[in-house]
Design an enzyme around this catalytic site. Structure first.
Site, PDB file in Angstrom:
ATOM      1  N   SER A 167     101.183  -2.861  17.694  1.00 39.01           N
ATOM      2  CA  SER A 167     100.274  -1.782  18.096  1.00 39.01           C
ATOM      3  C   SER A 167      99.150  -2.231  19.011  1.00 39.01           C
ATOM      4  O   SER A 167      98.620  -1.424  19.764  1.00 39.01           O
ATOM      5  CB  SER A 167      99.710  -1.087  16.856  1.00 39.01           C
ATOM      6  OG  SER A 167      99.201  -2.036  15.945  1.00 39.01           O
ATOM      7  N   HIS A 219     105.545   2.568  16.590  1.00 40.96           N
ATOM      8  CA  HIS A 219     105.340   2.694  18.036  1.00 40.96           C
ATOM      9  C   HIS A 219     106.646   2.486  18.801  1.00 40.96           C
ATOM     10  O   HIS A 219     106.637   2.394  20.025  1.00 40.96           O
ATOM     11  CB  HIS A 219     104.318   1.667  18.523  1.00 40.96           C
ATOM     12  CG  HIS A 219     102.928   1.908  18.042  1.00 40.96           C
ATOM     13  ND1 HIS A 219     102.099   2.846  18.600  1.00 40.96           N
ATOM     14  CD2 HIS A 219     102.232   1.343  17.027  1.00 40.96           C
ATOM     15  CE1 HIS A 219     100.933   2.831  17.973  1.00 40.96           C
ATOM     16  NE2 HIS A 219     100.994   1.938  17.004  1.00 40.96           N
ATOM     17  N   LYS A 252     103.268   9.962  15.494  1.00 38.99           N
ATOM     18  CA  LYS A 252     103.075   9.474  16.864  1.00 38.99           C
ATOM     19  C   LYS A 252     103.989  10.264  17.808  1.00 38.99           C
ATOM     20  O   LYS A 252     103.695  11.421  18.099  1.00 38.99           O
ATOM     21  CB  LYS A 252     103.262   7.962  16.894  1.00 38.99           C
ATOM     22  CG  LYS A 252     102.074   7.319  16.176  1.00 38.99           C
ATOM     23  CD  LYS A 252     102.108   5.850  15.980  1.00 38.99           C
ATOM     24  CE  LYS A 252     100.800   5.407  15.316  1.00 38.99           C
ATOM     25  NZ  LYS A 252     100.937   4.326  14.376  1.00 38.99           N
TER      26      LYS A 252
HETATM   27  C1  LIG Z   1     100.267   4.116  13.007  1.00 36.48           C
HETATM   28  C2  LIG Z   1     101.022   3.102  12.271  1.00 36.48           C
HETATM   29  C3  LIG Z   1     101.298   3.264  10.912  1.00 36.48           C
HETATM   30  C4  LIG Z   1     100.690   4.375  10.098  1.00 36.48           C
HETATM   31  O1  LIG Z   1     101.307   5.578  10.350  1.00 36.48           O
HETATM   32  P1  LIG Z   1     100.527   6.932   9.951  1.00 36.48           P
HETATM   33  O2  LIG Z   1     101.586   7.936   9.941  1.00 36.48           O
HETATM   34  O3  LIG Z   1      99.499   7.131  11.000  1.00 36.48           O
HETATM   35  O4  LIG Z   1      99.916   6.700   8.614  1.00 36.48           O
HETATM   36  C5  LIG Z   1     102.104   2.326  10.293  1.00 36.48           C
HETATM   37  N1  LIG Z   1     102.597   1.271  10.962  1.00 36.48           N
HETATM   38  C6  LIG Z   1     102.324   1.069  12.275  1.00 36.48           C
HETATM   39  C7  LIG Z   1     102.909  -0.112  12.968  1.00 36.48           C
HETATM   40  C8  LIG Z   1     101.518   1.970  12.966  1.00 36.48           C
HETATM   41  O5  LIG Z   1     101.240   1.762  14.230  1.00 36.48           O
END
Ligand SMILES: *Cc1c(COP(=O)(O)O)cnc(C)c1O
Length: 397
Positions: A180, A208, A239
């Site tokens: 990320s 991602h 996302k």
């Molecule tokens: C954003 C993210 C999460 C968390 O996901 P949410 O649905 O926002 O709780 C978990 N793992 C990674 C790698 C992320 O980037």
């Protein structure tokens, strides 16, 4: 007593220039948002990679679900019954991720807690990349298993640790698919070899990755053309899939086990039908028109990476829409991000402890929904501002 302690801690955070606060924003479309004063910004800091939060089909699906099934799910799926929407989404997710079965959780964060905490037993050892997401770190922590952290994407370090660490139970390797903060991609071919050699269970978090990489947008396994290598694929609905929630896919036996054992799944009220319907509709758009959405995302990614590099910025190389621009000092980075905001552009200033000291950066993300003109204008503003700031620094120094 408590308030004194907390006030002191907050003062320390403030003094170090590390205080965080929430900025209220109201998205008027996938790439533009307005603050309370009415100022409009171009957003280069969201994870809405395909811009599907405002797609007609997605909004219609959510609206229809509210009218048909109400606003809430009324309980945990095991006690109150699961909505049809959850079952339908899981079927689509399993198919999309080339897996036997899928299970939806309430967030991506809870998915990692639920999978790791649900699966790990005393005696097991987790090998975890040092740049893994906080939810993986926390999932490892509450499992109370031994956690061995390997250097970021360093397969030689991982191999050495797998060889030397004594393990009574099962070995697990857990990694982000697309990282990320750096936007780079896990070395799946090497992980596949190590997983086999040490009989480890491989868990990849594609939060991602889905909707971003792979010819069908299904993430890291598709990117490398290696279906069936990953035992459990974690993802988020928040996302690219434009809703909220998380999920894991894998063999049916593993998913059945989690349904029975995973506390974050069992003891939390299920997602609302509208949320599930929105994610389902977004995924359907990606599956039926991959070229349209992925093509725009990839073209925008390429364009923005090139524009920023040509403008003299130090861009961390890669192919994902997470574009880290190295700045160096935390103070300069935050000043840069602040001034950009003043000029109507939202990027994220990232500093320690999220990244190592001296590696602070402006994190820019692009989506399929940005227009080329928006990106050109933004890149121009970013590069001009950078030169201005750098000249200021040189004069002072
Ligand atoms: C954003 C993210 C999460 C968390 O996901 P949410 O649905 O926002 O709780 C978990 N793992 C990674 C790698 C992320 O980037």
């Amino acid at each position: 007593m408590l308030e004194t302690r907390i006030a002191e801690e907050l003062a320390c955070i403030r003094q170090a220039g590390l205080e965080r606060s929430i900025m209220d924003l109201h998205f008027v479309n996938p790439v533009q948002a307005r603050d309370r004063a009415g100022k409009t910004y171009l957003v280069l800091s969201s994870n809405n990679y395909l811009g599907l939060t405002h797609a007609r089909e997605v909004i219609d699906a959510a609206r229809a679900a509210v009218f048909k099934f109400g606003t809430g799910s009324s309980g945990s799926r095991l006690t109150t019954g699961g909505t049809f929407a959850a079952g339908e989404l899981e079927k689509r997710l399993a198919d999309f991720k080339h897996s036997e079965s899928a299970l939806v959780f309430n967030t991506g964060y809870m998915t990692n807690l639920g999978v790791l905490y649900g699966l790990l037993k005393p005696g097991d050892v987790v090998f975890s990349d040092e740049l893994n997401h906080a939810s993986i770190i926390d999932g490892c922590r509450i499992s109370r298993c031994r956690v061995v952290v390997y250097k970021h994407n360093d397969m030689e370090d991982l191999r050495r640790l797998l060889e030397t660490e004594k393990v009574i139970g099962q070995r697990f390797i857990v990694t982000d698919g697309v990282f990320s903060m750096d936007g780079d991609i896990a070395d799946l071919p090497a992980l596949a070899v190590l997983k086999k050699r040490f009989d480890a269970c491989l868990i990849v978090d594609d939060a991602h990755g889905v909707g971003v990489i792979g010819s069908d947008g299904s993430g890291t396994a598709a990117h490398y053309g290696m279906p069936g290598i990953i035992d459990l694929q974690v993802g988020t609905l928040s996302k690219a899939l434009a809703a909220e929630g998380g999920y894991v896919t894998g063999k049916k036996i593993l998913i059945d086990y989690l349904i029975n054992k995973s506390r974050p799944f069992i003891f939390s009220t299920a997602l609302a039908p509208a949320t599930l319907a929105a994610a389902n509709a977004a995924l359907r758009l990606l599956q039926t028109q991959p070229q349209k959405y992925l093509g725009s995302l990839w073209a925008n990614t390429k364009l923005m990476r090139r524009l920023l590099k040509d403008g003299g910025l130090q861009v961390v190389e890669g192919i994902t829409p997470i574009i880290p621009v190295l700045i160096g000092e935390a103070e300069l980075t935050m000043r840069f991000a602040d001034k950009l905001r003043g000029k109507g552009i939202l990027g994220s200033g990232i500093r320690q402890p999220t990244v190592p000291q001296g590696e602070s950066r402006l994190r820019v993300t692009v989506t399929a929904a940005h227009s080329k003109e928006q990106l050109r204008q933004a890149a121009q503003i970013i590069t001009a501002l950078w030169q201005e700031l750098r000249q200021g620094e040189e004069k002072e120094g």
